[in-house]
Design an enzyme around this catalytic site. Sequence first.
Site, PDB file in Angstrom:
ATOM      1  N   HIS A  88       0.813  -1.221   0.000  1.00 19.34           N
ATOM      2  CA  HIS A  88       0.000   0.000   0.000  1.00 19.34           C
ATOM      3  C   HIS A  88       0.847   1.272   0.000  1.00 19.34           C
ATOM      4  O   HIS A  88       0.311   2.364  -0.203  1.00 19.34           O
ATOM      5  CB  HIS A  88      -0.922   0.025   1.220  1.00 19.34           C
ATOM      6  CG  HIS A  88      -1.982  -1.029   1.217  1.00 19.34           C
ATOM      7  ND1 HIS A  88      -2.864  -1.194   0.171  1.00 19.34           N
ATOM      8  CD2 HIS A  88      -2.294  -1.983   2.137  1.00 19.34           C
ATOM      9  CE1 HIS A  88      -3.678  -2.205   0.439  1.00 19.34           C
ATOM     10  NE2 HIS A  88      -3.346  -2.703   1.619  1.00 19.34           N
ATOM     11  N   ASP A 119      -2.475 -10.678  -2.385  1.00 16.13           N
ATOM     12  CA  ASP A 119      -3.062 -10.177  -1.149  1.00 16.13           C
ATOM     13  C   ASP A 119      -4.534  -9.824  -1.398  1.00 16.13           C
ATOM     14  O   ASP A 119      -4.901  -9.401  -2.502  1.00 16.13           O
ATOM     15  CB  ASP A 119      -2.292  -8.936  -0.704  1.00 16.13           C
ATOM     16  CG  ASP A 119      -2.654  -8.459   0.685  1.00 16.13           C
ATOM     17  OD1 ASP A 119      -1.894  -8.751   1.613  1.00 16.13           O
ATOM     18  OD2 ASP A 119      -3.696  -7.784   0.829  1.00 16.13           O
ATOM     19  N   HIS A 172      -6.207  -7.309  -0.460  1.00 16.73           N
ATOM     20  CA  HIS A 172      -6.395  -5.889  -0.741  1.00 16.73           C
ATOM     21  C   HIS A 172      -5.547  -5.455  -1.933  1.00 16.73           C
ATOM     22  O   HIS A 172      -4.436  -5.950  -2.122  1.00 16.73           O
ATOM     23  CB  HIS A 172      -6.022  -5.050   0.481  1.00 16.73           C
ATOM     24  CG  HIS A 172      -6.806  -5.401   1.704  1.00 16.73           C
ATOM     25  ND1 HIS A 172      -6.352  -6.320   2.639  1.00 16.73           N
ATOM     26  CD2 HIS A 172      -8.015  -4.981   2.139  1.00 16.73           C
ATOM     27  CE1 HIS A 172      -7.247  -6.438   3.594  1.00 16.73           C
ATOM     28  NE2 HIS A 172      -8.267  -5.652   3.321  1.00 16.73           N
ATOM     29  N   ASP A 189      -4.422 -13.054   3.294  1.00 16.76           N
ATOM     30  CA  ASP A 189      -5.662 -12.573   3.896  1.00 16.76           C
ATOM     31  C   ASP A 189      -6.895 -12.838   3.050  1.00 16.76           C
ATOM     32  O   ASP A 189      -7.988 -12.398   3.399  1.00 16.76           O
ATOM     33  CB  ASP A 189      -5.567 -11.092   4.272  1.00 16.76           C
ATOM     34  CG  ASP A 189      -4.922 -10.235   3.204  1.00 16.76           C
ATOM     35  OD1 ASP A 189      -4.528 -10.773   2.152  1.00 16.76           O
ATOM     36  OD2 ASP A 189      -4.789  -9.023   3.424  1.00 16.76           O
TER      37      ASP A 189
END
Length: 345
Positions: free
Chosen positions: A160, A196, A198, A285
């Site tokens: 991120h 991931d 996200h 995740d």
Amino acid sequence: MKIVYGSGHHGHSGAMEMMYNRFVPMFEKPERMEQILARLRETGFGQVIEAERHGLDAVHRVHDPAYVRFLETAWDRWEKEMGIGGFATAYMFGMRGMNQTPGDSIQAMLSCYTFDVCVPIVAGTWEAISSAVDATLTAQQLVQRGERTAFALCRPPGHHASQDLAGGYCYINNAAMAAQAFRDQGAARVAILDVDYHHGNGTQRIFYERSDVLYVSIHGRPEEEYPFLMGFAAETGAGDGTGFNLNLPLPKGTAWNTYGPAFEKALAAVKAYAPDVLVVSLGADAYKDDPVSAFKLESEDFSKIGSGIGGLGLPTLFVMEGGYAVEALGVNIVNTLQAFEAASP
């Protein structure tokens, strides 16, 4: 497989994060690494080695040096200016129409250089960041020197973080740094595959206008999932990078019957790009019980992910990202790595 462990992460702990309507203990915590190490020991998989020290030159290739200096000095500035301990976090964030150049105060810097309240800074944060950088670059060098694969087992995660912004538990973009290091050391084309849950908005932003690094991400739909403002399928790159950014957003509740076809598209894109090396942003995740995601992958599905990546036959660097169902994390990560090795030519 060599697993490079960044052991200096332990001091990055004890802070809180905002979860919509309340502050909660950070899901991104040292126990994540301990579970993975325990599973590695239990299975006897891989060779765990300690990270070697590296400087900041490779970091500065993808991040603004002023931003990096902020991360390095933030805790000392916080203590000196605020006169309090706890954890440092922004009181407000920069937005359109505001000056985006920080002043000298720690509050101004936090406002400019962070985009959410999920990147608290404590006394051990910079040491953890440095440890993750060292682990990533040590693993990158192993692959650069001829190892078939290596795994950077480190925290905090990175995907991120963009050139000058921290957010979503991420401060330095380890995968982007590794991809750039491969480019600087002779690779003509590098692919980043991000599994991931996200979207890796930071990685996308760093390479969005470049054709020498392909970014492919499978993630939750930004209409309903963090980071909300990036990760749409229509985002395919700009300028020289047009066509070299592939987002595969999927709805909440996605299980393997939906994830699998998207994963095959991701693998096909990487194969068509024909990179010299592959960097995998390895988040776990997407697991069904993860507290910050809404996908429904089973532990055995991570074996399918590893097998698919291994079947590409590429020199591959795995870099640890998310995964917050701590009890299952070791199983899911080791399943991925074991299946990768079994499927590799």
